[in-house]
Design an enzyme around this catalytic site. Structure first.
Site, PDB file in Angstrom:
ATOM      1  N   ARG A 114     -23.939  11.266  75.931  1.00 28.80           N
ATOM      2  CA  ARG A 114     -23.684   9.895  76.377  1.00 28.80           C
ATOM      3  C   ARG A 114     -22.267   9.727  76.924  1.00 28.80           C
ATOM      4  O   ARG A 114     -21.632   8.690  76.727  1.00 28.80           O
ATOM      5  CB  ARG A 114     -23.933   8.879  75.256  1.00 28.80           C
ATOM      6  CG  ARG A 114     -25.321   8.948  74.670  1.00 28.80           C
ATOM      7  CD  ARG A 114     -26.424   8.669  75.706  1.00 28.80           C
ATOM      8  NE  ARG A 114     -27.716   8.976  75.120  1.00 28.80           N
ATOM      9  CZ  ARG A 114     -28.319  10.158  75.220  1.00 28.80           C
ATOM     10  NH1 ARG A 114     -27.749  11.145  75.897  1.00 28.80           N
ATOM     11  NH2 ARG A 114     -29.493  10.362  74.667  1.00 28.80           N
ATOM     12  N   SER A 167     -29.801   1.070  72.616  1.00 32.54           N
ATOM     13  CA  SER A 167     -29.119   1.544  71.417  1.00 32.54           C
ATOM     14  C   SER A 167     -27.643   1.178  71.509  1.00 32.54           C
ATOM     15  O   SER A 167     -26.946   1.623  72.417  1.00 32.54           O
ATOM     16  CB  SER A 167     -29.279   3.061  71.274  1.00 32.54           C
ATOM     17  OG  SER A 167     -30.636   3.398  71.095  1.00 32.54           O
ATOM     18  N   GLU A 212     -22.038   2.250  72.267  1.00 28.64           N
ATOM     19  CA  GLU A 212     -22.446   2.926  73.498  1.00 28.64           C
ATOM     20  C   GLU A 212     -22.196   2.077  74.745  1.00 28.64           C
ATOM     21  O   GLU A 212     -21.801   2.605  75.776  1.00 28.64           O
ATOM     22  CB  GLU A 212     -23.928   3.315  73.416  1.00 28.64           C
ATOM     23  CG  GLU A 212     -24.399   4.151  74.582  1.00 28.64           C
ATOM     24  CD  GLU A 212     -25.795   4.719  74.368  1.00 28.64           C
ATOM     25  OE1 GLU A 212     -26.498   4.923  75.369  1.00 28.64           O
ATOM     26  OE2 GLU A 212     -26.181   4.954  73.208  1.00 28.64           O
TER      27      GLU A 212
END
Length: 343
Positions: A161, A239, A334
């Site tokens: 990520r 998420s 995130e």
């Protein structure tokens, strides 16, 4: 779009106005708008689908460039297909196109919201596949030099990520290039245990790409991870926390039933498991807040309708503190955060 707030352009549905809002429908317009924003020496922000963004209630005082470019071009050879896609192409629309045309490699990433241009920034991934598996280059306009060039994927430091596009390399992705396979008899191998189980096959079994896509969409939908205007559980940034990566030594101090996966010399833990075991369950919300944990997925922080960015941030901090106090692990958000919300 003069009176548009950023809440209307983000999947969390929070965020105040932009100082100036420009919309680019062609790559030439995108280049021109971005260079114009840079010339003003004010803060600037490029916005695609707004699916990985938490914007403060005060909004963003600088220039926001909304990317609405479209286009998919492909060159097929004996070994596969090279595909170049405009940054503003909706990600899942592009995945649908790959399945329809018999291009393989991205079907497991079905249902992820956002645009193609944003995908390399996060190195998006799901169900055993990461973008880095098939990404070859990005057409990039560099904010430091003003130059436009194709940057190889090998220079983007693609990780879990993350990439240099997220940390350090300032500029704008204009197009993205992929190297995909072509449909073969027997389909594509299933690389993720949960997906294999839901398909009723052994891990590694080949399944038709269309069937993989359909099952991924079903799984994501069951977790509230496919956007639905009628379902507040999907009014999220997906998420909200990444799965933490810790040392092998630290991982040995975790409870025996804590899920874990190898991550090079380190170990990846499950953020969802940590949150649940810390006592923050699905559907939880702070008193008086319109932000809450999804009723379908512990990792999603949602807007139940009328939430503010401050309320989302307050819930995020509560989750972080609760997990840190229980397990000594700091969860990392995130989404890209615009404004002093999680400082």
């Amino acid at each position: 779009m003069a009176d548009t707030t950023l809440a209307e352009l983000t999947t969390l549905r929070v965020g105040g106005p932009a100082g100036r809002l420009l919309v680019a429908e062609t790559t030439d317009e995108l280049v021109a708008h971005v260079i114009d924003a840079w010339s003003d020496e004010d803060d600037w922000l490029v916005l695609g689908g707004g699916s990985n963004l938490l914007v403060a209630d005060q909004g963003f005082p600088g220039t926001v460039v909304v990317v609405r470019t479209r286009g998919v071009r492909a060159e097929t050879d004996a070994d596969g297909v090279t595909v170049r896609v405009a940054a503003g192409e909706p990600w899942d629309d592009f995945i649908a196109t790959t399945v329809e045309r018999g291009w393989t490699g991205l079907e497991a990433l079905s249902g992820i919201p956002g645009t193609v241009g944003a995908a390399p920034v996060q190195n998006i991934g799901a169900y055993g596949v990461e973008l880095s598996d098939v990404l070859t280059a990005v057409d990039f306009l560099d904010a430091e030099t003003g130059e436009r060039s194709w940057v190889p994927a090998s220079e983007l430091a693609l990780g879990y990520r993350t990439s240099t596009l997220k940390h350090g390399r300032r500029g704008v992705v204009l197009m993205v290039e992929f190297r995909l396979g072509t449909a073969i008899e027997g389909g594509v191998p299933v690389r993720y245990a949960q997906l294999a189980g839901s398909l009723g096959v052994e891990l590694g079994t080949r399944v038709a790409p269309a069937d993989v896509r359909a099952e991924v969409l079903r799984l994501r939908g069951s977790k509230g991870m496919v956007l639905d205007d009628a379902d507040p559980d999907t009014w999220s940034a997906g998420s909200f926390f990444t799965n933490p990566i810790v040392s092998a030594g630290f991982a040995r101090t975790m409870p025996a039933d804590a899920p874990r996966w190898p991550a090079g010399d380190d170990v990846k833990l499950s953020a969802a498991w940590l949150i649940e075991r810390a006592g923050v369950h699905r559907g939880y919300g702070l008193p008086g807040s319109r932000a809450g944990i999804s009723t379908k997925h512990t990792l999603a922080l949602t807007n139940r309708g009328g939430a503010t960015a401050a309320q989302v941030a307050e819930l995020a901090r509560y989750v972080q503190v609760t997990v840190a106090n229980r397990f000594g692990v700091t969860l990392v958000p995130e989404p890209v955060v615009v404004g002093d919300l999680l400082a």
